[in-house]
Write a protein that holds these residues in place. Structure first.
Motif, PDB file in Angstrom:
ATOM      1  N   MET A   1       0.831  -1.195   0.000  1.00  0.00           N
ATOM      2  CA  MET A   1       0.000   0.000   0.000  1.00  0.00           C
ATOM      3  C   MET A   1       0.870   1.251   0.000  1.00  0.00           C
ATOM      4  O   MET A   1       1.947   1.275   0.590  1.00  0.00           O
ATOM      5  N   ALA A   2       0.385   2.303  -0.651  1.00  0.00           N
ATOM      6  CA  ALA A   2       1.159   3.522  -0.754  1.00  0.00           C
ATOM      7  C   ALA A   2       1.253   4.231   0.595  1.00  0.00           C
ATOM      8  O   ALA A   2       2.249   4.857   0.918  1.00  0.00           O
ATOM      9  N   ASN A   3       0.195   4.145   1.408  1.00  0.00           N
ATOM     10  CA  ASN A   3       0.178   4.800   2.708  1.00  0.00           C
ATOM     11  C   ASN A   3       1.224   4.168   3.622  1.00  0.00           C
ATOM     12  O   ASN A   3       1.295   2.954   3.755  1.00  0.00           O
ATOM     13  N   SER A   4       2.032   5.005   4.277  1.00  0.00           N
ATOM     14  CA  SER A   4       3.090   4.478   5.130  1.00  0.00           C
ATOM     15  C   SER A   4       2.605   4.109   6.519  1.00  0.00           C
ATOM     16  O   SER A   4       3.368   3.560   7.318  1.00  0.00           O
ATOM     17  N   TYR A   5       1.328   4.383   6.826  1.00  0.00           N
ATOM     18  CA  TYR A   5       0.806   4.093   8.153  1.00  0.00           C
ATOM     19  C   TYR A   5      -0.070   2.841   8.136  1.00  0.00           C
ATOM     20  O   TYR A   5      -0.983   2.715   7.321  1.00  0.00           O
ATOM     21  N   ALA A   6       0.207   1.932   9.065  1.00  0.00           N
ATOM     22  CA  ALA A   6      -0.630   0.743   9.203  1.00  0.00           C
ATOM     23  C   ALA A   6      -1.842   1.033  10.074  1.00  0.00           C
ATOM     24  O   ALA A   6      -2.879   0.392   9.933  1.00  0.00           O
ATOM     25  N   ILE A   7      -1.703   1.990  10.990  1.00  0.00           N
ATOM     26  CA  ILE A   7      -2.796   2.368  11.884  1.00  0.00           C
ATOM     27  C   ILE A   7      -2.898   3.883  11.887  1.00  0.00           C
ATOM     28  O   ILE A   7      -1.902   4.580  12.107  1.00  0.00           O
ATOM     29  N   GLU A   8      -4.100   4.394  11.635  1.00  0.00           N
ATOM     30  CA  GLU A   8      -4.354   5.832  11.656  1.00  0.00           C
ATOM     31  C   GLU A   8      -5.609   6.102  12.480  1.00  0.00           C
ATOM     32  O   GLU A   8      -6.680   5.600  12.156  1.00  0.00           O
ATOM     33  N   ILE A   9      -5.460   6.890  13.520  1.00  0.00           N
ATOM     34  CA  ILE A   9      -6.563   7.198  14.426  1.00  0.00           C
ATOM     35  C   ILE A   9      -6.718   8.708  14.504  1.00  0.00           C
ATOM     36  O   ILE A   9      -5.746   9.424  14.722  1.00  0.00           O
ATOM     37  N   SER A  10      -7.938   9.184  14.333  1.00  0.00           N
ATOM     38  CA  SER A  10      -8.175  10.633  14.339  1.00  0.00           C
ATOM     39  C   SER A  10      -9.432  10.956  15.134  1.00  0.00           C
ATOM     40  O   SER A  10     -10.529  10.488  14.796  1.00  0.00           O
ATOM     41  N   GLY A  11      -9.278  11.741  16.208  1.00  0.00           N
ATOM     42  CA  GLY A  11     -10.420  12.219  16.982  1.00  0.00           C
ATOM     43  C   GLY A  11     -11.278  11.117  17.556  1.00  0.00           C
ATOM     44  O   GLY A  11     -12.494  11.298  17.724  1.00  0.00           O
ATOM     45  N   LEU A  12     -10.707   9.981  17.898  1.00  0.00           N
ATOM     46  CA  LEU A  12     -11.486   8.813  18.320  1.00  0.00           C
ATOM     47  C   LEU A  12     -12.050   9.024  19.725  1.00  0.00           C
ATOM     48  O   LEU A  12     -11.330   9.375  20.660  1.00  0.00           O
ATOM     49  N   THR A  13     -13.344   8.800  19.868  1.00  0.00           N
ATOM     50  CA  THR A  13     -14.003   8.914  21.164  1.00  0.00           C
ATOM     51  C   THR A  13     -14.805   7.646  21.452  1.00  0.00           C
ATOM     52  O   THR A  13     -15.248   6.943  20.545  1.00  0.00           O
ATOM     53  N   LYS A  14     -14.985   7.388  22.748  1.00  0.00           N
ATOM     54  CA  LYS A  14     -15.842   6.286  23.188  1.00  0.00           C
ATOM     55  C   LYS A  14     -16.455   6.661  24.519  1.00  0.00           C
ATOM     56  O   LYS A  14     -15.753   7.009  25.474  1.00  0.00           O
ATOM     57  N   SER A  15     -17.791   6.609  24.566  1.00  0.00           N
ATOM     58  CA  SER A  15     -18.518   6.961  25.781  1.00  0.00           C
ATOM     59  C   SER A  15     -19.528   5.876  26.105  1.00  0.00           C
ATOM     60  O   SER A  15     -20.084   5.222  25.213  1.00  0.00           O
ATOM     61  N   TYR A  16     -19.748   5.699  27.397  1.00  0.00           N
ATOM     62  CA  TYR A  16     -20.812   4.841  27.901  1.00  0.00           C
ATOM     63  C   TYR A  16     -21.716   5.728  28.758  1.00  0.00           C
ATOM     64  O   TYR A  16     -21.439   5.966  29.935  1.00  0.00           O
ATOM     65  N   GLY A  17     -22.746   6.257  28.153  1.00  0.00           N
ATOM     66  CA  GLY A  17     -23.577   7.209  28.860  1.00  0.00           C
ATOM     67  C   GLY A  17     -22.774   8.476  29.164  1.00  0.00           C
ATOM     68  O   GLY A  17     -22.225   9.110  28.267  1.00  0.00           O
ATOM     69  N   ASP A  18     -22.706   8.803  30.448  1.00  0.00           N
ATOM     70  CA  ASP A  18     -21.967   9.990  30.864  1.00  0.00           C
ATOM     71  C   ASP A  18     -20.491   9.708  31.112  1.00  0.00           C
ATOM     72  O   ASP A  18     -19.740  10.620  31.480  1.00  0.00           O
ATOM     73  N   VAL A  19     -20.073   8.466  30.944  1.00  0.00           N
ATOM     74  CA  VAL A  19     -18.674   8.098  31.174  1.00  0.00           C
ATOM     75  C   VAL A  19     -17.924   8.176  29.844  1.00  0.00           C
ATOM     76  O   VAL A  19     -18.217   7.415  28.920  1.00  0.00           O
ATOM     77  N   HIS A  20     -16.969   9.075  29.752  1.00  0.00           N
ATOM     78  CA  HIS A  20     -16.209   9.282  28.524  1.00  0.00           C
ATOM     79  C   HIS A  20     -14.839   8.613  28.675  1.00  0.00           C
ATOM     80  O   HIS A  20     -13.965   9.113  29.372  1.00  0.00           O
ATOM     81  N   VAL A  21     -14.676   7.480  28.012  1.00  0.00           N
ATOM     82  CA  VAL A  21     -13.451   6.687  28.161  1.00  0.00           C
ATOM     83  C   VAL A  21     -12.349   7.213  27.246  1.00  0.00           C
ATOM     84  O   VAL A  21     -11.207   7.385  27.668  1.00  0.00           O
TER      85      VAL A  21
END
Length: 341
Positions: A1-21
């Motif tokens: 693949m041309a992209n040099s990154y195997a993993i790219e994460i941008s602005g990732l969020t995860k919440s369980y109700g009011d709990v923001h992990v």
């Protein structure tokens, strides 16, 4: 693949109700390299791995693994990854060979191919002699090597290792390190979560520290160490009484000092030699008897403690106390090497 990154994460969020992990994680991992993810218990390490391996979905943001979006191209992600979680998924009644063949068949290998791959992995992970014994007779190190072997049945280009050496003795841990180095040499991309800071120092190309759902810092181990000073001084007191005599310093509000009630130590990491001398003079004037004094260059332990020091103040488990004595009296904090979230 041309992209040099195997993993790219941008602005990732995860919440369980009011709990923001996860609160907006940004990370990139180059192909053929290892990123070690450090953080106290509850910081979001395992949650991030579970999202990247498609076990749970994110609340927001994007994550791409080997060119596949974890939400919209989950099947492509699963074909591209191996996962070694904190808890081993082994059949303890069957033998190591049977576990490997069974998992190979579940991953759509034909029977002859599954048997051939099982033999290759048994050889690679030094399990040939134990291959036909029930897994329940294996040592902890052997079980962990088998667990890692199972994750590599289809030779995935990306591997997630979620605290793979927790509970292993030093010899077994170093054996597993050797296997991981071989995988890197062959071009695998690895995301490792760990609380063994020596492990990150020994294996990782880059290190990221996650705290309270955000990336607090990232870079090479050397770069992170340089961020907190050129020298680290640690003073150990003889008794709890001596340690508490230095309490006046905590009330003075010296933000440079890191305290650990459990080990009766106070330390400071800085490139200001005058600060080191002044700190030592103040400690001596407190009347406390100093048991030992050590001056060394900062380690990843210092990076971890400096970047996550507020965690103990909020009463969260999993980090050593780095608060002044008055603030940490009831903390009951654990050591860094405890189990992840």
């Amino acid at each position: 693949m041309a992209n040099s990154y195997a993993i790219e994460i941008s602005g990732l969020t995860k919440s369980y109700g009011d709990v923001h992990v996860l609160k907006g994680v940004d990370l990139q991992v180059e192909r053929g390299t290892m990123l070690a993810l450090l953080g106290p218990n509850g910081a979001g390490k395992t949650t991030l791995v579970r999202i990247l391996s498609t076990l749970i979905g994110p609340t927001g943001g994007t994550a791409v693994v080997h060119g596949h979006d974890v939400v919209h191209q989950a099947a492509g992600v699963r074909r591209s990854i191996g996962l070694v979680s904190q808890f081993m998924a082994l059949d303890y009644v069957h033998s190591g060979r049977e576990n490997l063949v069974m998992l190979g068949r579940l991953q759509h290998l034909r029977a002859p191919a599954a048997r051939r791959r099982a033999e290759e992995l048994l050889e690679q992970f030094d399990l040939v002699e134990a291959a036909d014994r029930p897994v329940k007779t294996y040592s902890g190190g052997m079980r962990r090597r088998l667990d890692l072997a199972i994750s590599l049945i289809t030779a995935p280009p990306v591997l997630f290792l979620d605290e793979p050496t927790v509970g292993l003795d030093p010899r077994s841990r170093r054996t597993l390190w050797g296997v991981i180095r071989e995988l890197l040499a062959k071009g695998s991309t690895i995301l490792l979560t760990t609380q063994y800071l020596e492990e990150a120092d020994q294996l990782a190309d880059r290190v990221a520290v996650i705290d309270e759902g955000r990336i607090a810092a990232q870079g090479t181990a050397t770069e992170l160490k340089q961020r907190i000073g050129a020298e680290r001084m640690q003073v150990t007191f003889d008794t709890d009484e001596d340690f508490l005599k230095a309490d006046a310093l905590s009330r003075a509000g010296d933000e440079h000092l890191q305290w650990d009630r459990e080990t009766r130590t106070v330390s400071v990491a800085t490139d200001d030699l005058e600060l080191l001398v002044r700190t030592l003079d103040e400690l001596r004037r407190s009347g406390a008897r100093i048991g030992s004094l050590d001056v060394a260059r900062p380690s990843l332990d210092d990076v971890f403690l400096t970047l996550t020091q507020h965690t103990s103040a909020t009463g969260q488990p999993g980090t050593r106390s780095v608060n002044p004595p008055a603030a940490s009296a009831a903390a009951g904090a654990e050591t860094v090497g405890s189990r992840s979230e």
